[in-house]
Write a protein that holds these residues in place. Structure first.
Motif, PDB file in Angstrom:
ATOM      1  N   THR A  62       8.545  -1.694   7.663  1.00 30.02           N
ATOM      2  CA  THR A  62       7.587  -1.062   7.276  1.00 30.02           C
ATOM      3  C   THR A  62       6.960  -1.215   5.880  1.00 30.02           C
ATOM      4  OG1 THR A  62       7.606   0.557   9.084  1.00 30.02           O
ATOM      5  CG2 THR A  62       5.841   0.778   7.368  1.00 30.02           C
ATOM      6  N   ILE A  63       5.948  -1.691   5.518  1.00 25.69           N
ATOM      7  CA  ILE A  63       5.568  -2.120   4.276  1.00 25.69           C
ATOM      8  C   ILE A  63       3.934  -1.542   3.880  1.00 25.69           C
ATOM      9  CG2 ILE A  63       5.164  -3.623   2.088  1.00 25.69           C
ATOM     10  CD1 ILE A  63       7.202  -5.374   3.611  1.00 25.69           C
ATOM     11  N   ILE A  64       4.070  -0.590   2.858  1.00 27.20           N
ATOM     12  CA  ILE A  64       2.537  -0.112   2.700  1.00 27.20           C
ATOM     13  C   ILE A  64       2.330  -0.303   1.318  1.00 27.20           C
ATOM     14  CG2 ILE A  64       1.038   1.794   2.718  1.00 27.20           C
ATOM     15  CD1 ILE A  64       2.918   3.252   4.817  1.00 27.20           C
ATOM     16  N   VAL A  65       1.383  -1.028   0.862  1.00 27.31           N
ATOM     17  CA  VAL A  65       0.849  -1.248  -0.300  1.00 27.31           C
ATOM     18  C   VAL A  65      -0.375  -0.753  -0.665  1.00 27.31           C
ATOM     19  CG1 VAL A  65       0.290  -3.052  -2.108  1.00 27.31           C
ATOM     20  CG2 VAL A  65       1.793  -3.562  -0.347  1.00 27.31           C
ATOM     21  N   ALA A  66      -0.155   0.421  -1.683  1.00 25.88           N
ATOM     22  CA  ALA A  66      -1.339   1.209  -2.044  1.00 25.88           C
ATOM     23  C   ALA A  66      -2.079   0.842  -3.344  1.00 25.88           C
ATOM     24  CB  ALA A  66      -1.040   2.782  -2.081  1.00 25.88           C
ATOM     25  N   ARG A  67      -3.241   0.626  -3.497  1.00 32.83           N
ATOM     26  CA  ARG A  67      -3.894   0.063  -4.505  1.00 32.83           C
ATOM     27  C   ARG A  67      -5.159   1.164  -5.031  1.00 32.83           C
ATOM     28  NH1 ARG A  67      -3.623  -5.607  -5.010  1.00 32.83           N
ATOM     29  NH2 ARG A  67      -1.425  -6.003  -4.237  1.00 32.83           N
ATOM     30  N   THR A  68      -5.019   0.991  -6.440  1.00 32.52           N
ATOM     31  CA  THR A  68      -6.333   1.577  -6.981  1.00 32.52           C
ATOM     32  C   THR A  68      -6.401   3.046  -6.840  1.00 32.52           C
ATOM     33  OG1 THR A  68      -7.591  -0.424  -6.693  1.00 32.52           O
ATOM     34  CG2 THR A  68      -8.770   1.381  -7.579  1.00 32.52           C
ATOM     35  N   ASN A  69      -6.238   3.792  -8.048  1.00 32.58           N
ATOM     36  CA  ASN A  69      -6.104   5.424  -8.297  1.00 32.58           C
ATOM     37  C   ASN A  69      -5.220   5.788  -7.269  1.00 32.58           C
ATOM     38  OD1 ASN A  69      -8.278   5.170 -10.286  1.00 32.58           O
ATOM     39  ND2 ASN A  69      -9.934   5.207  -8.618  1.00 32.58           N
ATOM     40  N   VAL A  70      -4.080   5.436  -7.380  1.00 38.47           N
ATOM     41  CA  VAL A  70      -3.026   5.711  -6.414  1.00 38.47           C
ATOM     42  C   VAL A  70      -2.330   7.175  -7.110  1.00 38.47           C
ATOM     43  CG1 VAL A  70      -0.684   5.496  -5.608  1.00 38.47           C
ATOM     44  CG2 VAL A  70      -2.161   3.565  -5.997  1.00 38.47           C
ATOM     45  N   VAL A  71      -2.532   8.182  -6.122  1.00 39.03           N
ATOM     46  CA  VAL A  71      -2.055   9.509  -6.448  1.00 39.03           C
ATOM     47  C   VAL A  71      -0.776   9.929  -5.463  1.00 39.03           C
ATOM     48  CG1 VAL A  71      -2.584  12.116  -6.744  1.00 39.03           C
ATOM     49  CG2 VAL A  71      -4.023  10.255  -7.385  1.00 39.03           C
ATOM     50  N   ILE A  72       0.358  10.414  -6.031  1.00 34.52           N
ATOM     51  CA  ILE A  72       1.514  10.760  -4.935  1.00 34.52           C
ATOM     52  C   ILE A  72       1.974  11.972  -5.329  1.00 34.52           C
ATOM     53  CG2 ILE A  72       3.519   9.779  -4.019  1.00 34.52           C
ATOM     54  CD1 ILE A  72       2.697   7.010  -5.377  1.00 34.52           C
ATOM     55  N   ASP A  73       2.353  12.950  -4.244  1.00 32.70           N
ATOM     56  CA  ASP A  73       2.767  13.994  -4.648  1.00 32.70           C
ATOM     57  C   ASP A  73       4.320  13.695  -3.670  1.00 32.70           C
ATOM     58  OD1 ASP A  73       1.372  15.970  -6.094  1.00 32.70           O
ATOM     59  OD2 ASP A  73      -0.390  15.710  -4.707  1.00 32.70           O
ATOM     60  N   LEU A  74       5.331  13.900  -4.600  1.00 31.87           N
ATOM     61  CA  LEU A  74       6.708  13.582  -3.761  1.00 31.87           C
ATOM     62  C   LEU A  74       7.106  15.135  -3.361  1.00 31.87           C
ATOM     63  CD1 LEU A  74       7.721  11.016  -6.280  1.00 31.87           C
ATOM     64  CD2 LEU A  74       7.133  10.673  -3.751  1.00 31.87           C
ATOM     65  N   ALA A  75       7.528  15.271  -2.321  1.00 33.81           N
ATOM     66  CA  ALA A  75       8.188  16.405  -1.878  1.00 33.81           C
ATOM     67  C   ALA A  75       9.400  16.918  -2.489  1.00 33.81           C
ATOM     68  CB  ALA A  75       8.204  16.717  -0.389  1.00 33.81           C
ATOM     69  N   GLY A  76       9.599  17.870  -3.220  1.00 28.31           N
ATOM     70  CA  GLY A  76      10.809  18.157  -3.775  1.00 28.31           C
ATOM     71  C   GLY A  76      11.790  19.057  -2.924  1.00 28.31           C
ATOM     72  N   ALA A 100       1.210   1.362  -5.767  1.00 25.57           N
ATOM     73  CA  ALA A 100       2.587   1.693  -5.098  1.00 25.57           C
ATOM     74  C   ALA A 100       3.061   1.016  -4.009  1.00 25.57           C
ATOM     75  CB  ALA A 100       2.706   3.428  -5.061  1.00 25.57           C
ATOM     76  N   VAL A 101       4.349   0.936  -3.752  1.00 26.73           N
ATOM     77  CA  VAL A 101       4.571  -0.098  -2.621  1.00 26.73           C
ATOM     78  C   VAL A 101       5.770   0.742  -2.045  1.00 26.73           C
ATOM     79  CG1 VAL A 101       5.501  -2.250  -1.724  1.00 26.73           C
ATOM     80  CG2 VAL A 101       4.426  -2.244  -3.557  1.00 26.73           C
ATOM     81  N   TYR A 102       5.623   1.126  -0.623  1.00 24.77           N
ATOM     82  CA  TYR A 102       6.467   1.967   0.011  1.00 24.77           C
ATOM     83  C   TYR A 102       7.134   0.982   0.984  1.00 24.77           C
ATOM     84  CZ  TYR A 102       8.088   4.557   4.158  1.00 24.77           C
ATOM     85  OH  TYR A 102       8.834   4.971   5.161  1.00 24.77           O
ATOM     86  N   THR A 103       8.359   0.877   1.181  1.00 24.85           N
ATOM     87  CA  THR A 103       9.079  -0.211   2.119  1.00 24.85           C
ATOM     88  C   THR A 103       9.938   0.727   2.627  1.00 24.85           C
ATOM     89  OG1 THR A 103       9.011  -1.635   0.264  1.00 24.85           O
ATOM     90  CG2 THR A 103      10.542  -2.034   2.056  1.00 24.85           C
TER      91      THR A 103
END
Lengths: 197, 164
Positions: free
Chosen positions: A76-90, A117-120
């Protein structure tokens, strides 16, 4: 003695934790205003208020493309573009690979901004590899630390950052000590990638 | 597909006068029941349209559109399909995607299906589902556009193979 050996083995197991781990099925949910895609190629485009909900992160961006898993191509590949904001769960205590009490970045929540951001997710047999490659003015901030890199790579399994030109600033004290303290400017999106629509 | 639609309109052209005459006879005889008076011209049940792959897989079905009910719309090109279901297949004969919508306008001439209503798409292996409101389906290149409220679920992870 046996007890000591067992504790030592467990400790070594934790220290050698890698990106690969036995993991359950991962549910990724994508919301957006619109969708366009070929059901032949399994390549799709999401536009408008794109939001990706994943057990390890929440991501928003203006548009994204995905390649869905198939029998022949399980990635599964998700490529997110433009004004990418990510909250990573700690996670404090036990993280996803069972390393209880792991110290460092794995215990913290991170707020990340970038242009892309590219999620793989690359399942291999009974093992899952999940990585997030963040590029374009990539900045990750936690309560006490700021990390920059080009790109920044985040392992969603071990919850650890790596990357090129990697720099971490901890509460004003740079690690390792740098000649000049780096103050990262707020992320400014200069991504000129045009929407294929 | 052509056969199916031709059949639908064939019913309208050929059965209409005969049915009217039959109804008139029944009415005259005073034996007409409610179900006999229904006009079969306006609807057809168990609508099916099948498309095959190009050679060398010309014997394999590439897609199948089915509906519980089909109503030819004015203009002659479009059909309103209720309980629309589209199934896509691979050249190996196995299904790949199932698309469903409560209602849909299917245009045979342009090879498109569209609706302002709700749509669900699921891959046959259950790994991917899409939902949304308002869609356009292009049959030629198997391209789907969903206009609003898109919700996709991707299930991925390691393949768990059962032990023999």
């Amino acid at each position: 003695m046996k007890r000591f050996c067992l504790i030592l083995m467990l400790a070594v197991g934790r220290l050698t934790g890698s990106a690969q781990t036995h993991a359950p099925e991962v549910l990724t949910v994508i919301h957006s205003d619109s969708f366009a895609g070929s059901l032949l190629s399994h390549h799709t485009l999401y536009t408008g208020h794109v939001r990706v909900d994943h057990p390890g992160m929440k991501l928003t961006c203006e548009w994204a493309t995905t390649d869905s898993p198939t029998t022949n191509s399980p990635d599964t590949i998700i490529v997110a573009r433009t004004n990418v904001v990510i909250d990573l769960a700690g996670k404090t205590g036990t993280n996803t690979n069972g390393a209880a009490g792991m110290t460092g970045v794995g215990n913290q929540s991170w707020h990340v901004t970038s242009d892309q951001a590219v999620y793989t997710n690359h399942p291999a047999g009974t093992v899952t590899n999940e990585t997030l490659t963040i590029s374009g003015h990539a900045i990750a901030k936690s309560e006490k630390e700021t990390i920059t890199g080009e790109p920044l790579i985040y392992d969603l399994v071990t919850k650890q950052f790596s990357g090129s030109n990697y720099e971490m600033v901890v509460s004003g004290a740079a690690l390792p000590p740098a000649p000049q303290a780096k103050t990262n400017a707020a992320a400014v999106n200069t991504n000129a990638v045009s929407n294929p629509h | 597909m052509g056969i199916v639609r031709h059949t639908l309109y064939g019913i309208r052209r050929t059965a209409g006068p005969a049915l009217a005459a039959a109804c008139a006879l029944l009415w005259a005889a005073g034996a007409g029941r409610a179900e006999d008076r229904e006009n079969p011209v306006k609807q057809a049940s168990d609508y099916t349209s099948v498309e095959y792959f190009d050679p060398p897989h010309e014997l394999q079905i590439s897609s199948r559109i089915t509906g519980a009910e089909a109503i030819p719309l004015p203009g002659g090109h479009e059909t309103l399909v209720r309980q629309f279901k589209l199934e896509l297949f691979g050249t190996n004969g196995l299904p790949t995607y199932i698309v469903e919508a409560p209602n849909c306008r299917y245009d045979e001439m342009s090879g498109t299906a569209s609706s302002p209503g709700h749509l669900t798409v699921r891959s046959a292996d259950g790994k991917v589902t899409h939902e949304g409101d308002g869609f356009l389906w292009r049959q030629d290149d198997k391209f789907l556009t969903i206009s609003n409220h898109v919700h996709t679920v991707i299930k991925d992870g390691p393949e768990i193979k059962a032990k023999p």
